[in-house]
Write a protein that holds these residues in place. Structure first.
Motif, PDB file in Angstrom:
ATOM      1  N   SER A   1       2.394  20.419 -41.584  1.00 51.42           N
ATOM      2  CA  SER A   1       1.707  21.479 -40.832  1.00 51.42           C
ATOM      3  C   SER A   1       2.692  22.546 -40.350  1.00 51.42           C
ATOM      4  O   SER A   1       2.406  23.746 -40.424  1.00 51.42           O
ATOM      5  CB  SER A   1       0.965  20.893 -39.633  1.00 51.42           C
TER       6      SER A   1
ATOM      7  N   LEU B   1       6.690   7.545 -41.141  1.00 54.03           N
ATOM      8  CA  LEU B   1       5.431   7.594 -40.403  1.00 54.03           C
ATOM      9  C   LEU B   1       4.518   8.702 -40.936  1.00 54.03           C
ATOM     10  O   LEU B   1       4.918   9.872 -41.031  1.00 54.03           O
ATOM     11  CB  LEU B   1       5.702   7.832 -38.919  1.00 54.03           C
ATOM     12  N   LEU B   2       3.280   8.320 -41.239  1.00 59.33           N
ATOM     13  CA  LEU B   2       2.334   9.273 -41.805  1.00 59.33           C
ATOM     14  C   LEU B   2       2.065  10.441 -40.859  1.00 59.33           C
ATOM     15  O   LEU B   2       2.024  11.593 -41.288  1.00 59.33           O
ATOM     16  CB  LEU B   2       1.020   8.571 -42.167  1.00 59.33           C
ATOM     17  N   TRP B   3       1.896  10.175 -39.560  1.00 65.56           N
ATOM     18  CA  TRP B   3       1.574  11.255 -38.628  1.00 65.56           C
ATOM     19  C   TRP B   3       2.733  12.252 -38.523  1.00 65.56           C
ATOM     20  O   TRP B   3       2.506  13.451 -38.356  1.00 65.56           O
ATOM     21  CB  TRP B   3       1.159  10.712 -37.262  1.00 65.56           C
ATOM     22  N   VAL B   4       3.964  11.774 -38.664  1.00 69.43           N
ATOM     23  CA  VAL B   4       5.119  12.684 -38.641  1.00 69.43           C
ATOM     24  C   VAL B   4       5.149  13.510 -39.922  1.00 69.43           C
ATOM     25  O   VAL B   4       5.429  14.708 -39.894  1.00 69.43           O
ATOM     26  CB  VAL B   4       6.440  11.908 -38.438  1.00 69.43           C
ATOM     27  N   LYS B   5       4.838  12.878 -41.049  1.00 75.62           N
ATOM     28  CA  LYS B   5       4.769  13.616 -42.316  1.00 75.62           C
ATOM     29  C   LYS B   5       3.728  14.740 -42.227  1.00 75.62           C
ATOM     30  O   LYS B   5       3.981  15.866 -42.654  1.00 75.62           O
ATOM     31  CB  LYS B   5       4.399  12.677 -43.475  1.00 75.62           C
ATOM     32  N   LEU B   6       2.561  14.423 -41.648  1.00 79.40           N
ATOM     33  CA  LEU B   6       1.503  15.429 -41.509  1.00 79.40           C
ATOM     34  C   LEU B   6       1.925  16.550 -40.557  1.00 79.40           C
ATOM     35  O   LEU B   6       1.651  17.726 -40.814  1.00 79.40           O
ATOM     36  CB  LEU B   6       0.214  14.777 -41.028  1.00 79.40           C
ATOM     37  N   MET B   7       2.614  16.190 -39.479  1.00 76.07           N
ATOM     38  CA  MET B   7       3.100  17.197 -38.543  1.00 76.07           C
ATOM     39  C   MET B   7       4.129  18.109 -39.221  1.00 76.07           C
ATOM     40  O   MET B   7       4.071  19.332 -39.096  1.00 76.07           O
ATOM     41  CB  MET B   7       3.721  16.539 -37.317  1.00 76.07           C
TER      42      MET B   7
END
Length: 123
Positions: A104, A95-101
């Protein structure tokens, strides 16, 4: 009473994770042991005293407690192993949003570690 019990359980779990990190190269030891020390200081005087005098952890914990600093080699190891661990997690998670989290969180962790004062390594 409940707060002490919760802190004790969190401290014990953190200590187990920290000890596992001694043997598993991608699991960081220092953050878990620091969390265990924090929790034990507020829940169990006996466990806190034991942890603060344990041969594996006493040096790093006392440096942190007294000087708010860590040894240069330990700091580098924490940064490298944390980066590797996060990189593997980022590569595996679909999942892209998990990768970004995760990215971060890695940036925040590295910024924090970079800001921690260093002590010279003792031979």
């Amino acid at each position: 009473m409940i707060k002490r019990s919760v802190l004790l359980v969190i401290g014990l779990i953190s200590l187990v994770m920290g000890v596992a990190g001694v043997f598993l190269p991608l699991l960081p030891t220092v953050p878990f042991v620091l969390l265990a020390a924090f929790c034990f200081a507020r829940s169990s005087e006996r466990l806190h005293r034991w942890l603060m005098t344990h041969p594996w952890f006493a040096d790093a914990l006392n440096n942190w407690d007294q000087k708010k600093a860590i040894r240069r080699g330990l700091k580098r190891k924490a940064m490298v192993l944390s980066s590797l661990s996060f990189a593997i997690s980022i590569a595996v998670v679909p999942l892209l949003w998990v990768k970004l989290m995760l990215f971060s969180l890695l940036v925040a962790l590295l910024a924090f570690l970079h800001s921690v004062p260093e002590l010279e390594d003792t031979p």
